[in-house]
Motif scaffolding. Structure first.
Motif, PDB file in Angstrom:
ATOM      1  N   ASP A 180       0.815  -1.038   0.075  1.00 35.45           N
ATOM      2  CA  ASP A 180      -0.046  -0.016   0.025  1.00 35.45           C
ATOM      3  C   ASP A 180       0.811   1.115  -0.055  1.00 35.45           C
ATOM      4  O   ASP A 180       0.584   2.205  -0.601  1.00 35.45           O
ATOM      5  N   ALA A 181       1.738   1.343   0.825  1.00 38.18           N
ATOM      6  CA  ALA A 181       2.787   2.515   0.770  1.00 38.18           C
ATOM      7  C   ALA A 181       3.437   2.739  -0.373  1.00 38.18           C
ATOM      8  O   ALA A 181       3.601   3.792  -0.919  1.00 38.18           O
ATOM      9  N   ASN A 182       4.092   1.505  -1.009  1.00 36.03           N
ATOM     10  CA  ASN A 182       4.748   1.775  -2.227  1.00 36.03           C
ATOM     11  C   ASN A 182       3.556   2.208  -3.389  1.00 36.03           C
ATOM     12  O   ASN A 182       4.093   2.915  -4.340  1.00 36.03           O
ATOM     13  N   PHE A 183       2.493   1.678  -3.415  1.00 35.58           N
ATOM     14  CA  PHE A 183       1.667   2.174  -4.525  1.00 35.58           C
ATOM     15  C   PHE A 183       0.960   3.477  -4.378  1.00 35.58           C
ATOM     16  O   PHE A 183       1.044   4.398  -5.297  1.00 35.58           O
ATOM     17  N   LEU A 184       1.007   3.903  -3.191  1.00 39.02           N
ATOM     18  CA  LEU A 184       0.767   5.306  -2.934  1.00 39.02           C
ATOM     19  C   LEU A 184       1.683   6.409  -3.315  1.00 39.02           C
ATOM     20  O   LEU A 184       1.777   7.347  -4.151  1.00 39.02           O
ATOM     21  N   SER A 185       2.878   5.771  -3.133  1.00 38.91           N
ATOM     22  CA  SER A 185       4.289   6.568  -3.622  1.00 38.91           C
ATOM     23  C   SER A 185       4.085   6.753  -5.214  1.00 38.91           C
ATOM     24  O   SER A 185       4.399   7.690  -5.857  1.00 38.91           O
ATOM     25  N   TYR A 186       3.881   5.569  -5.656  1.00 39.75           N
ATOM     26  CA  TYR A 186       3.760   5.202  -7.305  1.00 39.75           C
ATOM     27  C   TYR A 186       2.599   6.411  -7.900  1.00 39.75           C
ATOM     28  O   TYR A 186       2.860   7.091  -8.863  1.00 39.75           O
ATOM     29  N   LEU A 187       1.630   6.289  -7.304  1.00 33.25           N
ATOM     30  CA  LEU A 187       0.357   7.579  -7.600  1.00 33.25           C
ATOM     31  C   LEU A 187       0.846   8.903  -7.548  1.00 33.25           C
ATOM     32  O   LEU A 187       0.701   9.504  -8.450  1.00 33.25           O
ATOM     33  N   ILE A 197      -4.983  -1.899   9.548  1.00 29.28           N
ATOM     34  CA  ILE A 197      -3.877  -1.493   8.797  1.00 29.28           C
ATOM     35  C   ILE A 197      -4.044  -1.266   7.309  1.00 29.28           C
ATOM     36  O   ILE A 197      -3.769  -0.495   6.634  1.00 29.28           O
ATOM     37  N   GLU A 198      -5.174  -2.041   6.719  1.00 24.47           N
ATOM     38  CA  GLU A 198      -5.615  -1.904   5.402  1.00 24.47           C
ATOM     39  C   GLU A 198      -6.597  -0.617   5.513  1.00 24.47           C
ATOM     40  O   GLU A 198      -6.529   0.090   4.432  1.00 24.47           O
ATOM     41  N   ILE A 199      -7.277  -0.398   6.528  1.00 20.85           N
ATOM     42  CA  ILE A 199      -8.110   0.790   6.536  1.00 20.85           C
ATOM     43  C   ILE A 199      -7.028   2.146   6.326  1.00 20.85           C
ATOM     44  O   ILE A 199      -7.507   2.972   5.662  1.00 20.85           O
ATOM     45  N   ASP A 200      -6.235   1.904   7.281  1.00 21.35           N
ATOM     46  CA  ASP A 200      -5.223   3.082   7.416  1.00 21.35           C
ATOM     47  C   ASP A 200      -4.480   3.154   5.899  1.00 21.35           C
ATOM     48  O   ASP A 200      -4.208   4.216   5.555  1.00 21.35           O
TER      49      ASP A 200
END
Length: 251
Positions: free
Chosen positions: A122-129, A169-172
């Motif tokens: 999730d953190a990596n995907f946010l960075s990608y976007l 964790i997923e909600i966050d």
């Protein structure tokens, strides 16, 4: 421009049902599929009836698992296959006024065995976007495998921190996307509407509407004014998910 996103839970399986009739009826400009569960060559063979689309596939290295496909009537400026984890989860199409990212976010597993992996993903995907957004706005659509709020699933208390898709964790992870400026377009236009996109095959869940909303169109804030309609198309069958639709002005 009408964009449809649909987790088909097996392209081979759904193609033997009413899939092609459904696509003909919906007639999207762009179709984003998740969980194709099939290798690229076979996917292209199955999708031959959709000859009026350019077709791009991203399959997992592991057969019968994960995978995405993107079909579009107008060829994108650029098409990028992102497959660093070899699970075929991301396809990015660049258009004149936005990037479209088709994503199938990892499931944390029945015993939550992939929850830590999911947190990192999730953190990596946010960075990608956010990297994409430096160039132009972003539409990210697909199966995000998380119900963000209690309104987004039928039995929130029974599932909280016990079931994949509704742990803190997923909600966050979803909240981090929203905090970073992306907008849950369905909830933006329908703040109190109860509607689901996924129903388990067990216990006659769909007939009883015991579901989850885990499929999303997240958009950059600058695109909100261009959105004309966002719908959950629960009348379409063939998968344990239903399609979702976003209509947006395209320049």
């Amino acid at each position: 421009m009408d964009i449809i996103s649909w987790n088909v839970n097996g392209l081979n399986a759904i193609s033997k049902k009413s899939f092609f009739e459904s696509i003909k009826k919906m007639n999207p400009d762009i179709l984003c599929l998740q969980e194709t569960k099939i290798q690229d060559k076979k996917a292209l063979e199955i999708l031959v009836p959709l000859a009026n689309y350019f077709i791009y596939c991203n399959s997992a290295e592991k057969k019968g698992y994960s995978g995405t496909a993107l079909l579009c009537k107008n060829k994108p400026i650029k098409l990028t296959i992102v497959n660093e984890d070899k699970e075929g989860r991301i396809i990015c199409a660049e258009y004149s006024n936005f990037y479209l990212v088709n994503v199938y976010v990892p499931n944390s597993g029945q015993q939550l065995e992939r929850l830590n992996y999911r947190k990192i993903w999730d953190a990596n995907f946010l960075s990608y976007l956010k990297t994409l957004e430096k160039t132009k706005p972003v539409i990210a659509c697909g199966d995000f495998n998380v119900a963000h709020q209690p309104i987004d699933l039928k039995n929130d208390k029974a599932n909280y921190n016990k079931t994949a898709g509704y742990t803190q964790i997923e909600i966050d992870g979803m909240q981090n996307l929203l905090n970073a400026g992306f907008v849950d377009s369905f909830r933006y236009f329908h703040p109190t509407k109860i509607a689901y996109t996924f129903w388990s095959y067990r216990f006659n869940a769909r007939a009883k509407n015991i579901g989850w909303r885990i499929d999303y169109f997240l958009v950059s804030k600058s695109l909100i004014g261009d959105i004309k309609e966002i719908e959950i198309l629960s009348d379409y069958y063939g998968s344990d998910h239903c399609p979702i639709s976003l209509k947006i002005d395209y320049r």
